[in-house]
Design a protein around this motif. Structure first.
Motif, mmCIF file in Angstrom:
data_model
loop_
_atom_site.group_PDB
_atom_site.id
_atom_site.type_symbol
_atom_site.label_atom_id
_atom_site.label_comp_id
_atom_site.label_asym_id
_atom_site.label_seq_id
_atom_site.Cartn_x
_atom_site.Cartn_y
_atom_site.Cartn_z
ATOM 1 N N GLU A 214 -5.175 7.831 -0.674
ATOM 2 C CA GLU A 214 -5.039 9.229 -1.093
ATOM 3 C C GLU A 214 -4.733 10.133 0.088
ATOM 4 O O GLU A 214 -3.966 11.071 -0.020
ATOM 5 C CB GLU A 214 -6.294 9.688 -1.816
ATOM 6 C CG GLU A 214 -6.439 9.094 -3.187
ATOM 7 C CD GLU A 214 -7.670 9.611 -3.913
ATOM 8 O OE1 GLU A 214 -8.141 10.712 -3.580
ATOM 9 O OE2 GLU A 214 -8.149 8.906 -4.808
ATOM 10 N N ASP A 215 -5.371 9.880 1.211
ATOM 11 C CA ASP A 215 -5.091 10.645 2.428
ATOM 12 C C ASP A 215 -3.717 10.208 2.917
ATOM 13 O O ASP A 215 -3.507 9.054 3.243
ATOM 14 C CB ASP A 215 -6.157 10.367 3.480
ATOM 15 C CG ASP A 215 -5.946 11.130 4.771
ATOM 16 O OD1 ASP A 215 -4.912 11.818 4.899
ATOM 17 O OD2 ASP A 215 -6.803 11.032 5.656
ATOM 18 N N ILE A 216 -2.781 11.139 2.990
ATOM 19 C CA ILE A 216 -1.391 10.794 3.277
ATOM 20 C C ILE A 216 -1.210 10.116 4.637
ATOM 21 O O ILE A 216 -0.255 9.382 4.841
ATOM 22 C CB ILE A 216 -0.482 12.027 3.139
ATOM 23 C CG1 ILE A 216 0.957 11.602 3.001
ATOM 24 C CG2 ILE A 216 -0.666 12.982 4.296
ATOM 25 C CD1 ILE A 216 1.822 12.577 2.286
ATOM 26 N N ASP A 217 -2.124 10.322 5.552
ATOM 27 C CA ASP A 217 -2.012 9.732 6.883
ATOM 28 C C ASP A 217 -2.845 8.466 7.040
ATOM 29 O O ASP A 217 -3.063 8.007 8.149
ATOM 30 C CB ASP A 217 -2.415 10.751 7.940
ATOM 31 C CG ASP A 217 -1.447 11.912 8.033
ATOM 32 O OD1 ASP A 217 -0.255 11.692 7.746
ATOM 33 O OD2 ASP A 217 -1.869 13.020 8.374
ATOM 34 N N THR A 218 -3.332 7.907 5.946
ATOM 35 C CA THR A 218 -4.176 6.724 6.013
ATOM 36 C C THR A 218 -3.560 5.592 5.205
ATOM 37 O O THR A 218 -3.138 5.789 4.080
ATOM 38 C CB THR A 218 -5.584 7.025 5.458
ATOM 39 O OG1 THR A 218 -6.145 8.099 6.208
ATOM 40 C CG2 THR A 218 -6.478 5.814 5.555
ATOM 41 N N HIS A 219 -3.508 4.420 5.809
ATOM 42 C CA HIS A 219 -2.999 3.223 5.148
ATOM 43 C C HIS A 219 -3.930 2.069 5.463
ATOM 44 O O HIS A 219 -4.530 2.027 6.536
ATOM 45 C CB HIS A 219 -1.593 2.882 5.643
ATOM 46 C CG HIS A 219 -0.587 3.932 5.349
ATOM 47 N ND1 HIS A 219 0.116 3.980 4.186
ATOM 48 C CD2 HIS A 219 -0.172 5.001 6.078
ATOM 49 C CE1 HIS A 219 0.932 5.012 4.205
ATOM 50 N NE2 HIS A 219 0.761 5.655 5.340
ATOM 51 N N ASN A 220 -4.031 1.142 4.557
ATOM 52 C CA ASN A 220 -4.795 -0.081 4.782
ATOM 53 C C ASN A 220 -3.822 -1.241 4.914
ATOM 54 O O ASN A 220 -2.876 -1.353 4.136
ATOM 55 C CB ASN A 220 -5.736 -0.363 3.619
ATOM 56 C CG ASN A 220 -6.806 0.690 3.483
ATOM 57 O OD1 ASN A 220 -7.342 1.173 4.471
ATOM 58 N ND2 ASN A 220 -7.111 1.051 2.263
ATOM 59 N N ILE A 221 -4.078 -2.080 5.891
ATOM 60 C CA ILE A 221 -3.283 -3.288 6.090
ATOM 61 C C ILE A 221 -4.233 -4.464 5.977
ATOM 62 O O ILE A 221 -5.266 -4.496 6.652
ATOM 63 C CB ILE A 221 -2.605 -3.297 7.478
ATOM 64 C CG1 ILE A 221 -1.628 -2.137 7.596
ATOM 65 C CG2 ILE A 221 -1.913 -4.626 7.721
ATOM 66 C CD1 ILE A 221 -1.015 -1.990 8.971
ATOM 67 N N TYR A 222 -3.874 -5.412 5.132
ATOM 68 C CA TYR A 222 -4.689 -6.606 4.939
ATOM 69 C C TYR A 222 -3.931 -7.818 5.444
ATOM 70 O O TYR A 222 -2.781 -8.045 5.065
ATOM 71 C CB TYR A 222 -5.006 -6.797 3.451
ATOM 72 C CG TYR A 222 -5.737 -5.625 2.845
ATOM 73 C CD1 TYR A 222 -7.122 -5.510 2.964
ATOM 74 C CD2 TYR A 222 -5.061 -4.617 2.175
ATOM 75 C CE1 TYR A 222 -7.797 -4.426 2.425
ATOM 76 C CE2 TYR A 222 -5.723 -3.530 1.631
ATOM 77 C CZ TYR A 222 -7.084 -3.446 1.758
ATOM 78 O OH TYR A 222 -7.751 -2.377 1.224
ATOM 79 N N ILE A 223 -4.578 -8.572 6.319
ATOM 80 C CA ILE A 223 -3.990 -9.818 6.814
ATOM 81 C C ILE A 223 -5.063 -10.901 6.809
ATOM 82 O O ILE A 223 -6.257 -10.611 6.796
ATOM 83 C CB ILE A 223 -3.388 -9.669 8.230
ATOM 84 C CG1 ILE A 223 -4.451 -9.230 9.237
ATOM 85 C CG2 ILE A 223 -2.214 -8.707 8.229
ATOM 86 C CD1 ILE A 223 -3.986 -9.308 10.657
ATOM 87 N N ASN A 224 -4.619 -12.115 6.844
ATOM 88 C CA ASN A 224 -5.512 -13.260 6.845
ATOM 89 C C ASN A 224 -6.190 -13.387 8.208
ATOM 90 O O ASN A 224 -5.523 -13.540 9.232
ATOM 91 C CB ASN A 224 -4.704 -14.519 6.530
ATOM 92 C CG ASN A 224 -5.564 -15.747 6.391
ATOM 93 O OD1 ASN A 224 -6.647 -15.847 6.955
ATOM 94 N ND2 ASN A 224 -5.066 -16.696 5.629
ATOM 95 N N LYS A 225 -7.513 -13.341 8.236
ATOM 96 C CA LYS A 225 -8.248 -13.403 9.511
ATOM 97 C C LYS A 225 -8.200 -14.792 10.143
ATOM 98 O O LYS A 225 -8.562 -14.957 11.300
ATOM 99 C CB LYS A 225 -9.698 -12.972 9.329
ATOM 100 C CG LYS A 225 -10.552 -13.968 8.572
ATOM 101 C CD LYS A 225 -11.993 -13.519 8.539
ATOM 102 C CE LYS A 225 -12.841 -14.579 7.884
ATOM 103 N NZ LYS A 225 -14.246 -14.263 7.963
#
Length: 76
Positions: A6-17
């Motif tokens: 929702e916050d336009i400057d925030t993104h989540n990145i998911y990668i395999n640990k």
């Protein structure tokens, strides 16, 4: 995989640990390119967008200007 918040400057990145460190870094750079290019709003087919990102390159120096943090999430 990256996701917009929702916050336009925030993104989540998911990668395999479990990936090797250098592969993790490449995955993060790939997802950052999607964010930098604002790919969330393109009307192109996903395969075309992926090809465009794979053909672009982000320099490690450019990563220094990006303010982000990370943490590990365990999925059962």
């Amino acid at each position: 995989m990256s996701e917009e918040c929702e916050d336009i400057d925030t993104h989540n990145i998911y990668i395999n640990k479990n990936l090797p460190h250098d592969r993790m870094r490449e995955e993060i750079k790939h997802e950052l390119m999607h964010i930098i290019n604002d790919d969330f709003y393109l009307d192109h087919h996903v395969n075309l967008v992926e090809q465009m990102v794979r053909r672009t390159c982000i320099d490690d120096a450019e990563l220094e200007a990006i303010d982000f943090y990370h943490h590990y999430v365990s999925v059962l």
